[in-house]
Design an enzyme around this catalytic site. Structure first.
Site, short mmCIF file in Angstrom:
data_model
loop_
_atom_site.label_atom_id
_atom_site.label_comp_id
_atom_site.label_asym_id
_atom_site.label_seq_id
_atom_site.Cartn_x
_atom_site.Cartn_y
_atom_site.Cartn_z
NE ARG A 15 -1.29 2.61 2.74
CZ ARG A 15 -0.82 3.77 3.18
NH1 ARG A 15 -0.82 4.83 2.38
NH2 ARG A 15 -0.31 3.88 4.39
CG ASP A 16 3.05 4.50 2.93
OD1 ASP A 16 3.02 5.31 2.00
OD2 ASP A 16 3.38 4.81 4.09
CG HIS A 206 3.33 4.71 9.07
ND1 HIS A 206 2.88 3.68 8.27
CD2 HIS A 206 3.79 5.65 8.22
CE1 HIS A 206 3.06 4.00 6.99
NE2 HIS A 206 3.62 5.19 6.94
CG HIS A 208 7.51 7.85 5.66
ND1 HIS A 208 7.36 7.53 4.33
CD2 HIS A 208 6.31 7.61 6.23
CE1 HIS A 208 6.11 7.12 4.11
NE2 HIS A 208 5.45 7.16 5.24
CB CYS A 239 7.22 11.56 1.16
SG CYS A 239 6.26 12.89 1.91
CG ASN A 248 6.66 3.26 4.20
OD1 ASN A 248 5.87 3.63 5.06
ND2 ASN A 248 6.36 3.28 2.91
#
Lengths: 303, 303
Positions: A15-16, A206, A208, A239, A248
């Site tokens: 996903r991310d 979460h 980054h 990002c 991430n």
């Protein structure tokens, strides 16, 4: 330093990690997914039910969902930003829904066209939908430390959203360093402020690695009481607000750090490095993972 | 978490950063040095007095030393691996000498052709030479966590060398993660074991970010009582034993983390990012620095 015996890593590569990449064919996503499942990870964020025009890389969410049944060792989740998204995720069969609320108005309006307070108020509906559908609901508080539009986020905003989510029946809470700016002491302080208001709910974080501090922040979070961490194979995931920045925190780098800190994750490091290599091959460009280049000390040291 | 008000960062870009690069012309080194001095850093490891045939990039050590007098706000040091190197460093005018002792025999023999015990015994001579020459002597214990030849280094070996160095009159002690493998808990444990045996001497640490854990380890070190950290502009510095791996922790990334943890370094972040850009331009390839790409959150966030 009090570290837990184990933490749960949720793999967010699908996903991310993929959301800003050129859309990957479904077959490639399944190849990547198989490699990730082989690592021993128990939770995978598979996709998001958001606008296909805004995030074309995840437009195949329902098709992907139909393929997940074959992987029965894993809990799959889907991310949503609205009640409509939650309905689609539930219809696709997801038993675990993540609802994102931005703690800052600038990011909230840019992302979903409403204020942070409006997004927070909607938690009631989301909890109702999820629970009626037999699913759990996690509230992820985005821009928990800094907003790309509003600057630093007051901790009290994050605490208030976490308290509201707890009161409104959320099953888990997480905080997200959306633009990769936070650092260990800020993490420690926010986690300490959150723990008294979440009534013992599982707390995740979460990060980054945009400014190189992602693993240091993850370590601080675990030391402060976080038991759930998101990470992406290979460190995949750009990002939109920081061009050229890394994504991430890399699952394999995090597993390496935690293993050598005596914290279990259930993830096998050689398989995690192999999954990162698959991710790198499929997206077709170098990923920021450190372990992918340097390898585990246990295999690279001559004896 | 007890963090100090301030830590000393020693910039090692000119030595550890450049030692594996194609030799840089002296004029370029002085350009880089000027950019580094502009950051506000107070200590710079300028070069090493080692075999010019083994490290051609530092063969100009004496010539560089002659140019350092113009930078009078900075304490310059030189690294040596033998009494002969110390004599050359003293003759070149250095008032601060770093003597490297490997805690593992494999690395010690590969690096200087003698055992760790023999290198440790030589501390007596090095202290005598330095003090007779009006200089201070720091003992840097290399392969303090892992050796590329011998595997994990028993902590007791590092403790014994630090105790010997203290007894023999060293002015400072440092531990080096030579191949970039260590992680926060191993750092915390080693620092805790060292502090009782070094009689209050200043204690430093030197990390590489080869496995992505450098900043997390640096944070753990500072929390454990280390007050001196080495770092290199841009994260320059490869490792001969880990091809493709990244180098030293990047000064600008470390300054960012420490600033946001409330720990002063005396280094201005915009100037540190500018120095990293100079380093990148002069060596002619991308450096692993995160801040060089993503920027300080204070300048990249819109307000």
């Amino acid at each position: 330093m009090n570290l837990p015996e184990a933490v749960t890593i949720r793999e967010v590569c699908l996903r991310d990690g993929l959301q800003l990449e050129k859309p990957l064919p479904l077959a490639d996503k399944l190849t990547l997914l198989a490699a990730i499942v082989d690592t021993g990870v128990r939770e995978i964020e598979a996709t998001a039910f958001v606008s296909p025009s805004k995030v074309p890389a995840l437009a195949d969410a329902a098709e992907l969902a139909a393929e997940l049944r074959r992987f029965d060792t894993v809990e799959f989740s889907a991310l949503v930003a609205s009640a409509n998204g939650a309905r689609r995720a539930l219809a696709a069969g997801f038993g675990s829904i993540e609802y994102v609320v931005s703690a800052s108005d600038g990011h909230s309006r840019a992302n979903v066209g409403r204020s942070s307070a409006e997004a927070t108020a909607a938690i009631t509906d989301l909890v109702g939908l999820a629970h009626d559908g037999g699913a759990t609901l996690e509230v992820i508080i985005a821009t928990a430390w800094d907003c790309p539009f509003d600057g630093p986020t007051p901790a009290q905003r994050v605490v208030d959203i976490a308290a509201a989510a707890t009161r409104l029946g959320a099953d888990r809470i997480a905080v997200a360093d959306t633009i990769g700016t936070t650092t260990p002491v800020r993490v420690t302080e926010l986690i300490a402020a959150l723990r008294p208001v979440i009534d013992g709910l599982p707390l995740g974080a979460h990060f980054h690695n945009t400014r190189g501090t992602g693993l240091a922040s993850a370590y601080a979070a675990v030391a402060a009481g976080v038991t759930r961490l998101d990470a992406a194979a290979g460190g995949l995931g750009g990002c939109p607000f920081a061009p050229g920045a890394t994504g991430n925190i890399a699952t394999e780098d995090l597993v390496y750090l935690l293993r050598d800190c005596g914290v279990q994750t259930g993830i096998e490091l050689p398989a995690a490095i192999a999954a990162a290599a698959v991710a790198q091959r499929l997206v077709g460009h170098d990923l920021p993972s450190a372990l992918l280049r340097a390898g585990d000390r246990r295999t690279t040291i001559k004896r």
